[in-house]
Design a protein around this motif. Sequence first.
Motif, PDB file in Angstrom:
ATOM      1  N   LYS A 114       4.111 -13.395  -3.541  1.00 32.38           N
ATOM      2  CA  LYS A 114       2.757 -13.076  -3.990  1.00 32.38           C
ATOM      3  C   LYS A 114       2.339 -11.699  -3.465  1.00 32.38           C
ATOM      4  N   PHE A 115       1.251 -11.636  -2.701  1.00 28.88           N
ATOM      5  CA  PHE A 115       0.720 -10.338  -2.297  1.00 28.88           C
ATOM      6  C   PHE A 115       1.597  -9.609  -1.287  1.00 28.88           C
ATOM      7  N   LEU A 116       2.565 -10.306  -0.699  1.00 23.72           N
ATOM      8  CA  LEU A 116       3.483  -9.641   0.222  1.00 23.72           C
ATOM      9  C   LEU A 116       4.530  -8.828  -0.519  1.00 23.72           C
ATOM     10  N   GLY A 132      -8.655  -3.031   1.561  1.00 21.30           N
ATOM     11  CA  GLY A 132      -9.697  -2.183   1.002  1.00 21.30           C
ATOM     12  C   GLY A 132      -9.418  -1.794  -0.437  1.00 21.30           C
ATOM     13  N   ARG A 133      -8.163  -1.459  -0.733  1.00 23.84           N
ATOM     14  CA  ARG A 133      -7.798  -1.081  -2.098  1.00 23.84           C
ATOM     15  C   ARG A 133      -7.957  -2.256  -3.057  1.00 23.84           C
ATOM     16  N   LEU A 134      -7.482  -3.438  -2.648  1.00 23.07           N
ATOM     17  CA  LEU A 134      -7.605  -4.618  -3.506  1.00 23.07           C
ATOM     18  C   LEU A 134      -9.063  -4.977  -3.748  1.00 23.07           C
ATOM     19  N   GLN A 135      -9.879  -4.871  -2.704  1.00 22.84           N
ATOM     20  CA  GLN A 135     -11.284  -5.214  -2.853  1.00 22.84           C
ATOM     21  C   GLN A 135     -11.986  -4.268  -3.821  1.00 22.84           C
ATOM     22  N   GLN A 172     -16.739 -12.485  -3.067  1.00 17.71           N
ATOM     23  CA  GLN A 172     -15.445 -13.137  -3.226  1.00 17.71           C
ATOM     24  C   GLN A 172     -14.457 -12.758  -2.120  1.00 17.71           C
ATOM     25  N   GLY A 173     -14.192 -11.479  -1.950  1.00 15.25           N
ATOM     26  CA  GLY A 173     -13.400 -11.063  -0.794  1.00 15.25           C
ATOM     27  C   GLY A 173     -11.912 -10.946  -0.985  1.00 15.25           C
ATOM     28  N   SER A 174     -11.368 -11.320  -2.156  1.00 15.74           N
ATOM     29  CA  SER A 174      -9.925 -11.210  -2.373  1.00 15.74           C
ATOM     30  C   SER A 174      -9.652 -10.439  -3.650  1.00 15.74           C
ATOM     31  N   VAL A 209      -5.095  -8.319  -8.694  1.00 19.62           N
ATOM     32  CA  VAL A 209      -4.697  -6.918  -8.545  1.00 19.62           C
ATOM     33  C   VAL A 209      -3.879  -6.707  -7.280  1.00 19.62           C
ATOM     34  N   HIS A 210      -3.155  -5.588  -7.272  1.00 22.48           N
ATOM     35  CA  HIS A 210      -2.522  -5.129  -6.043  1.00 22.48           C
ATOM     36  C   HIS A 210      -2.780  -3.631  -5.912  1.00 22.48           C
ATOM     37  N   CYS A 211      -2.344  -3.083  -4.789  1.00 22.13           N
ATOM     38  CA  CYS A 211      -2.716  -1.700  -4.488  1.00 22.13           C
ATOM     39  C   CYS A 211      -2.082  -0.697  -5.434  1.00 22.13           C
ATOM     40  N   TYR A 212      -1.036  -1.066  -6.165  1.00 23.77           N
ATOM     41  CA  TYR A 212      -0.421  -0.140  -7.110  1.00 23.77           C
ATOM     42  C   TYR A 212      -1.122  -0.143  -8.469  1.00 23.77           C
ATOM     43  N   ASN A 213      -2.052  -1.098  -8.664  1.00 25.43           N
ATOM     44  CA  ASN A 213      -2.829  -1.096  -9.909  1.00 25.43           C
ATOM     45  C   ASN A 213      -3.848   0.040  -9.885  1.00 25.43           C
TER      46      ASN A 213
END
Length: 396
Positions: free
Chosen positions: A213-215, A288-291, A315-317, A372-376
């Motif tokens: 997942k997010f890892l 921070g990027r995901l938020q 929401q926070g995620s 989302v992830h930080c590369y989006n």
Amino acid sequence: MPLDVDTLRADTRGVRSVIHLNNAGSSLMPRTVTDTVVAHLRREEEIGGYEAAAEASGRSDRVYASLAQLIEADPAGIALMESGSSAWASVVSLLPLAGSRVLLGRTEYGSNVGILRRLARQRGLQLVVLEDDADGRVSVQHLQQELDLDDVGLVALTHVPMAGGLVNDAAAVGRLCRKAGVPFILDACQSVGQLPLDVAELKCDILVGTGRKFLRGPRGTAFVYLDSHVLEKVVPTPNDRRALFAPIQDEPPSARLLESREASIAARLGLGRASEYALELGIEDIRGRLQTLADGMRLHLADIRDVELYGRGKQGSGIVTFSVREKMAVQVKEHLAADGINLSTVPLPPLKPDAVLQETPATPSTAVRASVHCYNTEAEIDRLASALRRLVSRGN
């Protein structure tokens, strides 16, 4: 320090062909993770599986150290597993419970609930579903009330539920459980890799995480952490050579006794590299990027006619859950897939807490999940919003 999105995208081959917003299901692996896995498979091809494993033993040991650093834990408490669900089930099934009541959240992962139902039948346990607070998180007040009633053997909580996007206050739950002397297991499969985790702060006795997942690790990888006082109570069944050759009784216990010896070393090395990659980027910067991306997506979707967002409060995620009026979730997913946008569908938690425990629950409502992830990028979120507007404008 802000993340360099251009570098992140250069590290992620998949962004060339797809807009991947299914990171809560399985993220796109960075180049360095894929290369690590493939390189070990090539080495197995060249010299043999056992020989390649022996050659990589030092790097394999570093996987435990990296994961331990990721959650601020002792490496001796880390075991590598093949899935978060199997890790959760294995540990809970082996854990002796001092009380007959098990408390769980309304948004507990379905597989976990199934394991608890089975244990309840086998051991005569009572399952109690905790209520939510006004923001949709597990009610700490209700938890305290149930702990005060005593006879609680375990508290189970999913940190970031699969739908809705909220983050449960795991640290507050952990503090109450520790004070009451009740074991606390935290399902962190959706939070590891996107949120900072510190097992001492969370006060969890058991933490389960997954790689895919997010890892951004390979599928078929996961890990479990056990606090030292819990590890002493969990005796694995000797079902393969790892457990059969357990250390003698007076040696400190190791969580590795829970592992299967015949696992993919390549995948485990990939998991370790994914953990290192996340640490190199900085988990706070990733969060921070995901938020930022998730908050921007919610604002975009809130402006689209016939799109309903789920989730109360902050929401926070990086998870955003929604539906389109008069459209089935799978229809929305397929429409967006045709536009090169990956999403997933998820069941929404039942409105009534007790419905979580029904053996044959009613067919759950299903929603669309974008994660989302930080590369989006913001441009990809614009593409998602445009595709949804086209879908809405077509009507039925």
